[in-house]
Scaffold this active site. Structure first.
Site, mmCIF file in Angstrom:
data_model
loop_
_atom_site.group_PDB
_atom_site.id
_atom_site.type_symbol
_atom_site.label_atom_id
_atom_site.label_comp_id
_atom_site.label_asym_id
_atom_site.label_seq_id
_atom_site.Cartn_x
_atom_site.Cartn_y
_atom_site.Cartn_z
ATOM 1 N N TYR A 145 0.965 -1.602 -0.141
ATOM 2 C CA TYR A 145 0.345 0.192 -0.214
ATOM 3 C C TYR A 145 1.393 1.180 0.272
ATOM 4 C CZ TYR A 145 -2.895 3.367 2.278
ATOM 5 O OH TYR A 145 -3.103 4.258 2.888
ATOM 6 N N ASP A 230 -1.521 -5.772 9.607
ATOM 7 C CA ASP A 230 -2.650 -4.993 9.169
ATOM 8 C C ASP A 230 -3.718 -6.050 8.341
ATOM 9 O OD1 ASP A 230 -3.009 -2.001 7.547
ATOM 10 O OD2 ASP A 230 -4.666 -3.064 8.589
ATOM 11 N N ILE A 232 -7.145 -4.767 7.987
ATOM 12 C CA ILE A 232 -7.536 -3.857 7.774
ATOM 13 C C ILE A 232 -8.647 -4.838 6.259
ATOM 14 C CG2 ILE A 232 -6.248 -3.109 5.586
ATOM 15 C CD1 ILE A 232 -8.110 -0.398 6.830
ATOM 16 N N LYS A 272 -12.430 -0.838 5.517
ATOM 17 C CA LYS A 272 -12.944 -1.526 4.347
ATOM 18 C C LYS A 272 -13.996 -2.785 4.123
ATOM 19 C CE LYS A 272 -9.704 0.448 2.706
ATOM 20 N NZ LYS A 272 -8.838 1.498 1.713
#
Lengths: 468, 470
Positions: A145, A230, A232, A272
Site C-alpha cells: 500500500y 494489518d 484491515i 474497508k
C-alpha cells in the site's frame, strides 16, 4: 522558509507519487453517469460502497444510536464529555467480538488489549512510534500500500526495506526473500525492528497462506523481531481459501503466551469491511506494554465519542453483523467476478484473488518494453485516453513492471460496465477481429497456466517452506 | 522489553505527574450526591458542563444533524465515505465564522487557512512536527497546562524552556523574562523555534493584555521565530473586557500579510467553549501556506470524524444559536466563578483575579508550612485525602512559586461546588493555624482586596504604559 521543520518541507509524505497524481486527475474530470459521462472513472480508490443499504436500514430501525439516546434517555452529556483514551467499553467489547466473528470465532480477542485510534493510518504510525526509533527499519513485502511510505516513515523517522516478492510464485513471501531483505537492511546500516504484512494483501487481494504465516513467525522468532499484521481487509474475504489470521497460527502452534506472541500486533479498521473511512475507526491489538504506551499515544488521534457510540450499537447487534458479513462477501464476490471476466474478455489476466476491494491486474503484455517507463506510459494512456484511474504497480513498489491495481467496489455495476467497455475499445482498437482471435488463444493457454499457479499456491500448505 | 522504542521506555508521556495522580485518586472514590456523598469532588478537570441544555435543545429542534440527514434525506453514504483531509468545507466555514464571532468580528479567518485535527492535543503536536526538529525548543510562560509536556515534547523530541512568570506582577509575561528564557535555551544548547502561549491562560484564567501581546509580537519579530497562540479558552472570556487575540494585535500593528504574520499560528478547539471534548475537534490556523499544506497532510493521523463534522457544521452555522450560546455561556461562567471566589474568600483564601477560563488560580501560600514545593505537595495531599477535593498543585503546572493551586468550577453542579466550599472552610478553620488564620485572613483579606484591586488596575492599565519589567 528556513524556520520550518524538515518534515514540513521534505517529500517523505510521498504525496508526489503517481498513486496520488492519478487521484488529482480524477478530481479535475470526474465521471458522472449523467453530468459527465466522458469523465475519468475512479478505479484507484479502495472503497467498499457495496453494502451501505444494509447499514442504512439498520440506522432507520435503530435511530437512538445516532441520536445520542440509550433506552429512550438522552446520553448526550455523557458522550460530549467522554474523552477517556481507554475508549468506550461497550465499543471495545463490540469491536473485539466483531474481530473474533470475522475469524470464525476461531480466536478470541480481549477488549482490554485493544487500543482505539483515528483510523488504521493512526494505528500504524502509533505502532511505529512504539516499536521503533528513528533510523530503525521494518521489512515489508512488495507490492505494498503506497500510503505506508507516509504512515510508517514520515514523522517517525523509521525506514522501510522491501521483501521482494515476484509473480514467479504468485507474489508469495519466501524464506530467502525475508533473509535477503534482512541482509539488505544491515548493508544499509539499519536496525531491523520487525516485519509488517497486510493480510489480506493490498494490492494483491490475496490472503496469506498458513505456510507463509508459519514462515513469518519462525523468522521473527529467530531474529527476535516484531510482526505487525494489518488485517484491515479481513472482512472482505469472499471466497476460499478462508482467512487465516496470525492469531490463529499462534494458537495452533501453542505460542499464545510465549515471548514471540508478545511481539505480534494486529491492526484493524472499519474503513474497508464496513465502508466507513470517514468515521476514522482503527485499532491496535497487542500485549500489555505496547497497549499501555499506545493508549497514551492515542490521545493524538482519539475516535469521536459520537462515532464510538453509534458503532458500538451497530456492532453489538449480532443479527446485523452476521448478516452483514455474509452479504458483503457475496456482493464482493460477484463484483470481483464481473471485473475478472470483463478483463478476460480483452485478454487481460489478474492474479487469482479471494479478498479485498481490487484486483492485481497483469498488463505486462501491453507494455512496449519490460520497464517501469513503459509502465508509466501505459498508465498515462489508461488515465488520459481510456479515462480510468488505476494504480500502477510501481507506486506500490512492485519490482516487476506491468502490474496494476484496479478497484471494483467503489462504483455502481453500470459504471464498472462502462469502464470495461472503454478498456475493450482501447485494447481491441481498430484491428479488433485479428487481435480478438489471438487474444482468445492466448487466454486459453493463460487459463491453463493460471490454474496451475492457483493449484500451486493452494497446495503450498502441504509442502516444505522453500523459495519459489 | 528491549525491543520497544525509547519513547515508550522513557517517561516522556509525563503521566507520572501529580496532575494525573490526583485524577487516579478521584477515580477510586468519586463523589456522587446520592450514592457517595463522602467521595472525592473533582475540581481538577477543566470541563465546561454549564451549557449542555442549550445544545441539547438545539439538537431536539434540528434532528437531521445527528441523524445523518440533510433536508430529510439520508446523506449517510456521503459522510461514511468522506475522509478528505481538507475537511468538510461547510464545517471549516462554520468554524472560521465562529472564531470570528468570538473575537467580536474584529478579525476575519479564512477557512482555507484552517487545518482540522482530532482535538487541540493533536493540533499542538502537529504544529511542533511542522515547526521544530528534535532538540529544538519552544518557550512557554509558566505556569502552563501540564499536558503540554506530553503534547509538545513526547513524540516530537522538541523541548520546552520556561518563561518564568511570578505573582509579583500577576504572572504577566515581561520582556526580561522572555530574554532570560531565550538565553537559558542557548545555555542548554537548544535552538529556539518559537514561543507558545495559551490565551486566555490555563491555569491562570486570565486573558493576555495588549501590552503582553505586543511584547510577544516584537520579540518573535526580533528573534525571527514563531508564535503559537493556543486560544482554546477564547470563548470562555466572561470578564467585561473583550478578548484580544494575537490576530487583533497583528491587525492593529498593520502586520497582516507580512513575514511575521506568517509565523503566527492559532490553535483552537471546541472542547472548552462548547464543552465537547469527546468529539475531538481541534484546528490549526496559519497564514503560512506551507504550514497549512504540511499540517493538512499530517492531519491524516488524526482526522475529525465526518459524522461529527457534519453535526457541528449544522450547529455552528446557526448564527442564532452561536450568538445566544456565547452570551449565555459567558454569563453562567461569570456567575459560577464569582461563587467560587467568594466562597474561597470566606475561608480566607484569595485567587488571582481572573476574567476567563473554567478555573481559578488560587493562592494558598499562607496555608503552607514552609515556602517549599514539598510543603505544597503536603498541603495538596491533605486537600485530596482529607478534604477530598481533587485540585491541581501549581508545581504540576511548572509554577516557580509554591502554594498556588488550580481549582475548576465549571465541571460540577452548583450544589456540588457549595459542598466543596463547605469542606474547604471546615478544613481551613479546623487546622490549628487555621483558626488563627481565619481571623488574620479576614484582616489580610480586607487589605488584600485593596491590593488586588490595585493589581487589577495595574494589569488593566498596562496597555497604556511603556513595556518594562514588573
Amino acid at each position: 522558509m528556513g524556520t520550518l521543520s524538515k518534515k514540513a518541507t521534505c517529500n517523505t509524505h510521498g504525496q508526489d507519487s503517481s498513486y496520488f497524481l492519478g487521484w488529482e486527475e480524477y478530481e479535475k474530470n470526474p465521471y458522472d453517469e449523467f453530468k459527465n459521462p466522458d469523465g475519468i472513472i475512479q478505479m484507484g480508490l479502495a472503497e467498499n460502497q457495496l453494502s451501505f443499504d444494509l447499514i442504512e436500514s439498520w440506522l432507520a430501525k435503530n435511530p437512538e444510536a445516532a441520536n445520542f439516546e440509550r433506552e429512550g434517555q438522552s446520553i448526550f452529556r455523557e458522550l460530549a464529555l467522554f474523552q477517556d483514551y481507554h475508549g468506550l467499553p461497550s465499543f471495545k467489547n463490540a469491536m473485539a467480538d466483531f474481530m473474533s466473528e470475522n475469524r470464525g470465532n476461531r480466536v478470541c480477542f480481549d477488549p482490554r488489549k485493544l487500543v482505539l485510534t483515528a483510523g488504521a493510518t493512526s494505528a500504524n504510525e502509533t505502532l511505529m512510534f512504539c516499536l521503533a526509533d528513528p533510523g530503525d527499519a521494518f521489512l515489508l513485502p512488495t507490492p505494498y500500500y503506497p500510503g505506508f511510505d507516509r504512515d510508517l516513515k514520515w514523522r517517525t523517522g523509521v525506514e522501510i526495506v522491501p521483501i521482494q516478492c515476484t509473480s514467479a510464485n504468485g507474489f508469495r513471501i519466501t524464506k530467502s526473500a525475508l533473509e535477503e531483505a534482512y541482509k539488505q537492511a544491515l548493508k544499509l546500516n539499519l536496525k531491523v525492528k520487525g516485519v509488517l504484512i497486510t493480510n489480506p494483501s493490498n494490492p494483491l487481494g490475496t490472503t496469506i497462506t498458513r505456510t507463509e504465516l508459519n514462515r513469518l513467525l519462525d523468522f521473527v522468532s529467530r531474529k527476535n523481531l516484531h510482526l505487525i499484521s494489518d488485517e484491515i481487509y479481513s472482512g472482505t474475504v469472499f471466497t476460499s481459501p478462508s482467512f487465516i489470521s496470525v492469531m490463529e497460527v499462534l494458537k495452533e502452534k501453542k505460542l499464545e503466551n510465549s515471548d514471540v506472541s508478545k511481539r505480534v500486533h494486529i491492526v484493524y479498521s472499519l474503513s474497508k469491511d464496513l465502508g466507513l473511512p470517514g468515521f476514522r475507526v482503527g485499532v491496535i491489538y497487542s500485549n500489555d506494554i505496547v497497549v499501555s504506551a499506545a493508549t497514551k499515544m492515542s490521545s493524538f488521534g482519539l475516535i469521536s465519542s459520537q462515532t464510538q457510540y453509534l458503532l458500538s450499537a451497530l456492532l453489538s447487534d449480532k443479527n446485523f453483523t452476521k448478516n452483514y458479513l455474509k452479504e458483503n462477501q457475496t456482493r464482493l464476490k460477484n463484483r470481483h467476478n464481473k471485473l475478472v471476466s470483463g478483463l478476460e474478455d480483452v485478454g487481460i489476466e489478474c492474479l487469482r484473488s479471494n479478498a479485498g476491494l481490487f484486483c492485481w491486474v497483469d498488463m505486462r503484455h501491453l507494455l512496449s518494453s519490460n520497464t517501469f517507463e513503459a509502465e508509466i506510459e501505459l498508465w498515462k494512456k489508461i488515465v488520459y485516453e481510456v479515462k480510468l484511474n488505476v494504480s500502477p504497480g510501481s507506486s506500490c513498489h512492485c519490482n516487476e513492471p506491468g502490474w496494476f491495481r484496479v478497484c471494483f467496489a467503489n462504483m455502481s455495476e453500470e459504471t464498472l460496465n462502462v469502464a470495461l467497455n472503454r478498456l475493450k475499445m482501447f485494447i481491441d482498437g481498430p484491428s479488433s477481429t485479428t487481435r480478438s482471435q489471438s487474444e482468445h488463444q492466448r487466454l486459453k493457454s493463460l487459463r491453463k497456466m493460471r490454474v496451475s499457479n492457483w493449484v500451486f499456491r493452494l497446495s503450498f500448505q502441504d509442502r516444505e517452506p522453500e523459495e519459489r | 522489553m528491549k525491543q520497544l522504542s525509547t519513547k515508550v521506555t522513557s517517561n516522556g508521556h509525563g503521566q507520572d505527574s501529580s496532575y494525573f495522580l490526583g485524577w487516579e485518586e478521584y477515580e477510586k472514590n468519586p463523589y456522587d450526591e446520592i450514592k457517595n456523598p463522602n467521595g472525592m469532588i473533582q475540581m481538577g478537570l477543566a470541563e465546561n458542563q454549564l451549557c449542555f441544555d442549550l445544545i441539547e435543545s438545539w439538537l431536539a429542534k434540528n434532528q437531521d444533524a445527528a441523524s445523518l440527514k440533510r433536508n430529510g434525506q439520508s446523506i449517510f453514504r456521503e459522510l461514511a465515505l468522506f475522509q478528505d483531509y481538507h475537511g468538510m468545507p461547510e464545517f471549516k466555514k462554520a468554524m472560521a465564522e465562529f472564531m470570528e464571532e468570538i473575537r467580536g468580528n474584529r478579525v476575519t479567518f479564512d477557512p482555507k487557512k484552517i487545518v482540522l485535527a482530532a482535538g487541540s492535543t493533536s493540533a499542538n503536536e502537529t504544529l511542533m512536527f511542522c515547526l521544530a526538529e528534535p532538540g529544538d525548543a519552544f518557550l512557554l510562560p509558566t505556569p502552563y497546562y501540564p499536558g503540554f509536556d506530553r503534547d509538545l515534547k513526547w513524540r516530537t523530541g522538541a523541548e520546552i524552556v520556561p518563561i518564568h512568570c511570578s505573582s509579583s506582577n500577576g504572572f504577566q509575561i515581561t520582556e526580561s523574562a522572555l530574554q532570560q528564557a531565550y538565553q537559558q535555551a542557548h545555555k542548554l544548547d537548544l535552538k529556539v523555534k518559537g514561543v507558545l502561549v495559551t490565551n486566555p491562560s490555563n491555569p491562570l484564567g486570565t486573558a493576555l493584555t495588549r501590552r503582553e501581546l505586543n511584547l510577544l509580537v516584537d520579540f518573535i519579530t526580533s528573534k525571527n521565530i514563531h508564535l503559537i497562540s493556543d486560544e482554546i479558552y477564547s470563548g470562555t472570556m466572561f470578564g467585561f473586557e473583550q478578548f484580544i487575540s494575537v490576530m487583533d494585535v497583528l491587525k492593529d500593528k498593520k502586520l497582516e500579510n507580512t513575514e511575521v504574520s506568517k509565523r503566527v499560528h492559532i490553535v483552537y478547539s471546541l472542547s472548552k467553549d462548547l464543552g465537547l471534548p469527546g468529539f475531538r475537534v481541534g484546528a490549526i490556523y496559519s497564514n503560512d501556506e506551507m504550514i497549512v499544506s504540511a499540517a493538512t497532510k499530517m492531519s491524516s493521523f488524526g482526522l475529525v470524524s465526518s459524522q461529527t463534522q457534519y453535526l457541528l457544521s449544522a450547529l455552528l452555522s446557526d448564527k442564532k444559536f452561536t450568538s445566544q450560546y456565547l452570551e449565555e455561556n459567558q454569563k453562567r461562567l461569570r456567575s459560577r466563578q464569582k461563587r467560587l471566589v467568594s466562597g474561597l474568600e470566606s475561608s480566607g483564601i484569595t485567587c488571582l483575579r481572573s476574567n476567563a477560563g473554567l478555573f481559578c488560580w488560587v493562592d494558598m501560600r499562607h496555608l503552607l508550612d514552609t515556602n517549599t514545593f514539598e510543603a505544597e505537595l503536603d498541603l495538596w495531599k491533605k486537600i485530596v485525602y482529607n478534604v477530598k477535593l481533587n485540585i491541581s498543585p501549581g508545581s504540576s503546572c511548572h509554577c516557580t512559586e509554591p502554594g498556588w493551586f488550580r481549582v475548576c468550577f465549571a465541571n460540577m453542579s452548583e450544589d456540588t461546588l457549595d459542598m466543596a466550599l463547605e469542606r474547604l472552610k471546615t478544613f481551613v478553620e479546623s487546622t490549628d493555624c487555621g483558626r488563627m488564620i481565619s481571623r488574620k485572613s479576614h484582616e489580610r483579606l480586607k487589605s488584600l482586596r485593596k491590593k488586588t484591586v490595585s493589581n487589577w488596575v495595574f494589569r488593566v492599565s498596562w496597555s497604556d504604559r511603556v513595556p518594562d519589567e514588573r
